[in-house]
Design a protein around this motif. Structure first.
Motif, mmCIF file in Angstrom:
data_model
loop_
_atom_site.group_PDB
_atom_site.id
_atom_site.type_symbol
_atom_site.label_atom_id
_atom_site.label_comp_id
_atom_site.label_asym_id
_atom_site.label_seq_id
_atom_site.Cartn_x
_atom_site.Cartn_y
_atom_site.Cartn_z
ATOM 1 N N THR A 8 21.661 -7.371 -32.715
ATOM 2 C CA THR A 8 22.429 -6.253 -33.306
ATOM 3 C C THR A 8 21.342 -5.319 -33.538
ATOM 4 O O THR A 8 20.267 -5.309 -33.611
ATOM 5 C CB THR A 8 23.055 -6.753 -34.291
ATOM 6 O OG1 THR A 8 22.125 -7.110 -35.390
ATOM 7 C CG2 THR A 8 23.818 -7.968 -34.296
ATOM 8 N N THR A 9 22.124 -3.952 -33.829
ATOM 9 C CA THR A 9 21.311 -2.864 -34.256
ATOM 10 C C THR A 9 21.884 -2.520 -35.711
ATOM 11 O O THR A 9 23.167 -2.853 -35.756
ATOM 12 C CB THR A 9 21.273 -1.566 -33.401
ATOM 13 O OG1 THR A 9 22.719 -0.914 -33.516
ATOM 14 C CG2 THR A 9 21.073 -1.972 -31.951
ATOM 15 N N SER B 150 17.342 6.661 -33.872
ATOM 16 C CA SER B 150 18.310 5.656 -33.707
ATOM 17 C C SER B 150 18.354 5.253 -32.316
ATOM 18 O O SER B 150 18.454 4.131 -31.939
ATOM 19 C CB SER B 150 19.712 6.226 -34.069
ATOM 20 O OG SER B 150 19.732 8.095 -33.989
ATOM 21 N N SER C 48 15.908 2.040 -32.151
ATOM 22 C CA SER C 48 16.193 0.858 -32.481
ATOM 23 C C SER C 48 17.453 0.338 -31.388
ATOM 24 O O SER C 48 17.281 -0.842 -31.060
ATOM 25 C CB SER C 48 17.152 0.756 -33.896
ATOM 26 O OG SER C 48 16.260 1.514 -34.829
ATOM 27 N N THR C 49 18.131 1.117 -31.027
ATOM 28 C CA THR C 49 19.245 0.816 -29.907
ATOM 29 C C THR C 49 18.453 0.449 -28.665
ATOM 30 O O THR C 49 18.994 -0.546 -27.948
ATOM 31 C CB THR C 49 20.197 1.794 -29.714
ATOM 32 O OG1 THR C 49 20.425 2.533 -31.221
ATOM 33 C CG2 THR C 49 21.492 1.632 -29.118
ATOM 34 N N ALA D 65 16.862 -3.312 -28.870
ATOM 35 C CA ALA D 65 18.104 -3.976 -28.657
ATOM 36 C C ALA D 65 18.459 -4.309 -27.233
ATOM 37 O O ALA D 65 18.771 -5.528 -26.540
ATOM 38 C CB ALA D 65 19.283 -3.706 -29.573
ATOM 39 N N THR E 25 26.442 -2.878 -31.173
ATOM 40 C CA THR E 25 26.074 -1.625 -32.089
ATOM 41 C C THR E 25 27.355 -0.939 -32.488
ATOM 42 O O THR E 25 28.309 -1.380 -32.252
ATOM 43 C CB THR E 25 25.015 -0.710 -31.135
ATOM 44 O OG1 THR E 25 24.596 0.383 -32.184
ATOM 45 C CG2 THR E 25 25.693 0.038 -30.062
ATOM 46 N N TRP F 232 23.901 6.876 -25.419
ATOM 47 C CA TRP F 232 23.654 5.480 -25.163
ATOM 48 C C TRP F 232 23.670 5.228 -23.477
ATOM 49 O O TRP F 232 23.062 4.718 -23.039
ATOM 50 C CB TRP F 232 24.230 4.547 -25.814
ATOM 51 C CG TRP F 232 24.006 4.474 -27.499
ATOM 52 C CD1 TRP F 232 25.100 3.767 -28.490
ATOM 53 C CD2 TRP F 232 23.057 4.894 -28.223
ATOM 54 N NE1 TRP F 232 24.648 3.982 -29.773
ATOM 55 C CE2 TRP F 232 23.405 4.769 -29.549
ATOM 56 C CE3 TRP F 232 21.938 5.640 -27.847
ATOM 57 C CZ2 TRP F 232 22.492 5.365 -30.605
ATOM 58 C CZ3 TRP F 232 21.170 6.151 -28.958
ATOM 59 C CH2 TRP F 232 21.379 5.983 -30.378
ATOM 60 N N TYR G 45 25.089 -1.852 -24.141
ATOM 61 C CA TYR G 45 25.796 -2.755 -25.359
ATOM 62 C C TYR G 45 27.153 -3.437 -24.840
ATOM 63 O O TYR G 45 27.825 -2.973 -23.972
ATOM 64 C CB TYR G 45 26.214 -1.886 -26.579
ATOM 65 C CG TYR G 45 26.861 -0.658 -26.375
ATOM 66 C CD1 TYR G 45 28.430 -0.902 -26.251
ATOM 67 C CD2 TYR G 45 26.348 0.539 -26.052
ATOM 68 C CE1 TYR G 45 29.220 0.356 -26.220
ATOM 69 C CE2 TYR G 45 27.475 1.551 -25.968
ATOM 70 C CZ TYR G 45 28.704 1.729 -25.889
ATOM 71 O OH TYR G 45 29.420 2.359 -25.850
ATOM 72 N N GLN H 80 18.339 -9.549 -35.204
ATOM 73 C CA GLN H 80 19.039 -8.364 -35.792
ATOM 74 C C GLN H 80 17.736 -7.293 -36.175
ATOM 75 O O GLN H 80 16.926 -7.688 -36.643
ATOM 76 C CB GLN H 80 19.537 -8.643 -37.259
ATOM 77 C CG GLN H 80 20.635 -9.741 -37.120
ATOM 78 C CD GLN H 80 21.902 -9.450 -38.237
ATOM 79 O OE1 GLN H 80 21.862 -10.144 -39.121
ATOM 80 N NE2 GLN H 80 22.720 -8.451 -37.933
ATOM 81 N N ILE H 81 18.034 -6.062 -35.329
ATOM 82 C CA ILE H 81 17.115 -5.247 -35.347
ATOM 83 C C ILE H 81 17.311 -4.011 -36.504
ATOM 84 O O ILE H 81 18.349 -3.600 -36.738
ATOM 85 C CB ILE H 81 16.876 -4.358 -33.973
ATOM 86 C CG1 ILE H 81 16.503 -5.344 -33.101
ATOM 87 C CG2 ILE H 81 15.937 -3.309 -34.026
ATOM 88 C CD1 ILE H 81 16.468 -5.085 -31.557
#
Ligand code: ME8
Length: 637
Positions: free
Chosen positions: A9-10, A23, A26-27, A30, A48, A83, A90, A261-262
């Protein structure tokens, strides 16, 4: 053996602005982890989404005269399209305004109520709207009326309201016991220690509802209160996979607990203390690991929406493309530290690591083979010693790379892989296959095959970081990345029996064009003939040890070195001594460097200092060295 599952997860982002590089970071991590576990044959799920309730959002919406829901709706597409632009694959995008999430969050709070872990009282104190945090007495600066937020430094507001409290204090010992039994719960270790000392200092009960804010999820059986935004936001990690929905119990049981979990280090307390306590209270398992990364900084300051110093990922994408930015973020930023974002570093990584080391290697091997009418490359029956050494090294690399990736140390995995890429380049050049084509067909074929095998291994390992480019690389070798495997062994890496069908493709990576300023930088400035003592003391001369040294593509003058200056760190320095030294002559040696020279670009790469050389017999330049070993970084005076 049942297929292993991997759930990552983010954080869910506050939608008060478009996504920024932080952002994205982090994404992206993941996504890289998901792809890595996919590559290992695991069944993966990557979540996410966006955090859409609370006072911060309500205020931001009000400032632009919008209803909160219309306000958040207007930002969500920017996240989804960013994204997509960066190939972030995701599996589900959760929005906390979604109906199932509201029900799931209420269900969780109901569990805590039923357990007797919630009581009604009143809260009087300070609140940071930007962090959505109750600032406790312990955190507050003594003697200030409304203290600044200890996390972001912004002014807090005074709050006095009826509230429901969660008995966090009752979980202090249980949490400490859990940390003791699971020392790897938080990575990296420094963050675990930070959290431990926070809990050891004593936990107070936590206010988990608000009455002065309306934009949120109603508290069960008491709609005057809304659920404190952090309580429901954290719950997204379980509501999105079916928590609180009887028809989704199987799905929930499959994915929970999360494997990784990030999050950034700003929100560790919420994830490492409050979240586990809620889960314990609800009788649920705890996530297996929290991966806490540092800040991307600009000019030594945290990049953040509110400081207005954010880098727009969309602009970076337009100039450098998806995979180069993905690679840069994973390679340049050490996950356990803060890292400065710099366009110079990004461009240098593209020029040297991607275009020179990797792209050119592929291009050279394919061009040379095709020029000699070698389209289908069969593996030779026997290999020479040099090739066997290279293959053995590929085994070591796969093992080291996998260990680093499993440990989420992406920068270390990539550094290790690049050592191998350098070795493959050295192997290829040492054999001078362009001469072998006429002289020794057998060895020619062997060198092409060994290089293709190495590239095949490299492309597989790099796929989580640069999926599109590595698929193109594999295509050029006539290989496919297939996903019907159950373990990493099924990928048949390092087993050199493959056949390659070569196709020429356009250059994998283009070197960025230098900007006008960079061209100006490359110009040599003529020194004045007389200087004063002040000028002399301005020049910082230091001893450094050359830890790595290599030639520079397309330059018959330059050598590229990594130089260790002790406390000053390791710097890249380019020196025009290739005519006089082989890289191996300098590696491990100490020399004298100017260390306060403005960084200069040479052949598109940044040199962060200058090595001193002197003329010697026959016009040869020799490196100036200390007469005996000196500590790295020591200054000459
Ligand atoms: O805190 N460098 O949302 P948020 C690296 N909604 N990462 C950064 C960064 C930077 N300069 N800036 C932001 C929230 N991040 C809550 C989370 S989760 C249940 C609720 C990343 O939009 C980093 O992961 O402020 C950080 O933790 C997160 O964005 C904060 O995002």
């Amino acid at each position: 053996m049942a297929q292993k599952k991997f759930y990552v997860t983010t954080p869910i982002y506050y939608v008060t602005a478009k996504p920024h590089l932080g952002s994205l970071y982090s994404t992206l991590l993941a996504d890289v982890l998901k792809r890595w576990h996919r590559l290992k044959g695991e069944k993966t799920f990557f979540l996410t989404g966006t955090d859409e309730h609370g006072q911060k959002i309500a205020q931001a919406a009000q400032q632009v005269g919008k209803e909160p829901k219309a306000f958040v709706d207007s930002f969500v597409p920017a996240y989804k399209s960013a994204w997509q632009m960066f190939d972030i694959n995701y599996d589900y995008f959760v929005r906390t305004t979604d109906d199932y999430h509201k029900k799931g969050a209420q269900y969780l709070v109901q569990q805590l109520l039923d357990k007797g872990d919630i009581y009604k009282d009143s809260y009087e104190g300070w609140y940071c709207v930007s962090c959505e945090t109750f600032v406790t007495e312990k955190d507050a600066q003594k003697g200030t009326v409304a203290p600044p937020c200890p996390s972001c430094g912004r002014p807090t507001i005074e709050v006095s309201e009826e509230t429901y409290f969660f008995k966090l204090s009752a979980y202090q010992e249980k949490l400490l016991e859990f940390y003791r039994e699971n020392p790897n719960f938080v990575a990296p270790k420094e963050r675990m220690n930070e959290m431990l000392s926070f809990v050891q200092a004593g936990l107070k009960d936590l206010s988990i509802s608000r009455t002065t804010v309306q934009w949120g999820i109603p508290f069960p059986n008491d709609p005057k209160h809304i659920i404190y935004v952090w309580v429901e936001a954290l719950t997204n990690y379980i509501t999105a996979i079916g928590y609180g929905q009887p028809n989704k119990q199987k799905e929930f049981d499959l994915w929970w607990p999360a494997d990784v979990q990030i999050l950034g280090k700003d929100i560790i307390r919420f994830h490492g203390v409050f979240w586990p306590a809620f889960l314990m209270a609800a009788g649920l398992e705890l996530p297996k690991r929290l991966l806490v990364h540092g800040w991307i900084k600009i000019d030594k300051q945290k990049m953040s929406k509110s400081l207005g110093n954010v880098v727009d990922p969309v602009e970076l994408h337009a100039r450098y493309g998806t995979d180069a930015v993905r690679y840069y973020l994973c390679r340049q930023m050490a996950i356990n530290q803060d890292g400065d974002f710099s366009i110079g570093d990004l461009e240098q990584r593209i020029s040297s690591d991607l275009a020179n080391d990797l792209g050119n290697l592929l291009n050279r091997v394919v061009t040379l083979a095709l020029k000699n009418n070698l389209v289908a490359v069969d593996a030779p029956k026997t290999w020479s010693e040099a090739s066997i050494n290279l293959r053995d090294e590929s085994w070591n690399v796969v093992e080291d790379f996998a260990n680093h990736m499993d440990d989420c140390m992406f920068h270390l995995a990539l550094t290790r892989l690049w050592e191998f890429i350098h070795k493959v380049n050295a192997y290829f050049h040492a054999h001078e296959p362009w001469k072998l084509a006429q002289k020794d067909q057998k060895l020619f074929l062997e060198v092409i095959s060994a290089t293709c095998h190495s590239l095949r291994d490299i492309a597989h390992l790099l796929w989580p970081v640069m999926p599109k480019k590595m698929e193109q690389l594999l295509f050029s070798l006539g290989q496919n990345l297939e996903f019907n495997h159950d373990t990493i062994e099924d990928l048949d890496l390092c087993t050199w029996h493959h056949q390659f069908k070569l196709t020429q493709i356009p250059a994998l990576f283009e070197k960025p064009e230098p900007t006008k300023e960079e061209i100006m930088e490359e110009k040599v400035t003529v020194p004045e003939s007389h200087i004063t003592i002040d000028d002399v003391t301005k020049v910082e001369l230091r001893i450094g040890t050359i830890t790595e040294c290599e030639t520079v593509e397309k330059s018959n003058k330059l050598l590229r070195m990594q130089v260790d200056f002790g406390d000053l760190g390791v710097r890249q320095i380019l020196a025009g001594v290739r005519e006089y030294y082989q890289p191996a002559d300098l590696a491990g040696k100490q020399a004298v460097f100017v260390t306060n020279l403005k960084p200069r670009k040479m052949m598109g790469m940044e040199s962060q200092g200058m090595m001193l050389v002197t003329d010697s017999e026959g016009g040869k330049k020799r490196v100036v060295q200390p007469s005996e070993k000196a500590p790295n970084g020591s200054r000459l005076s």
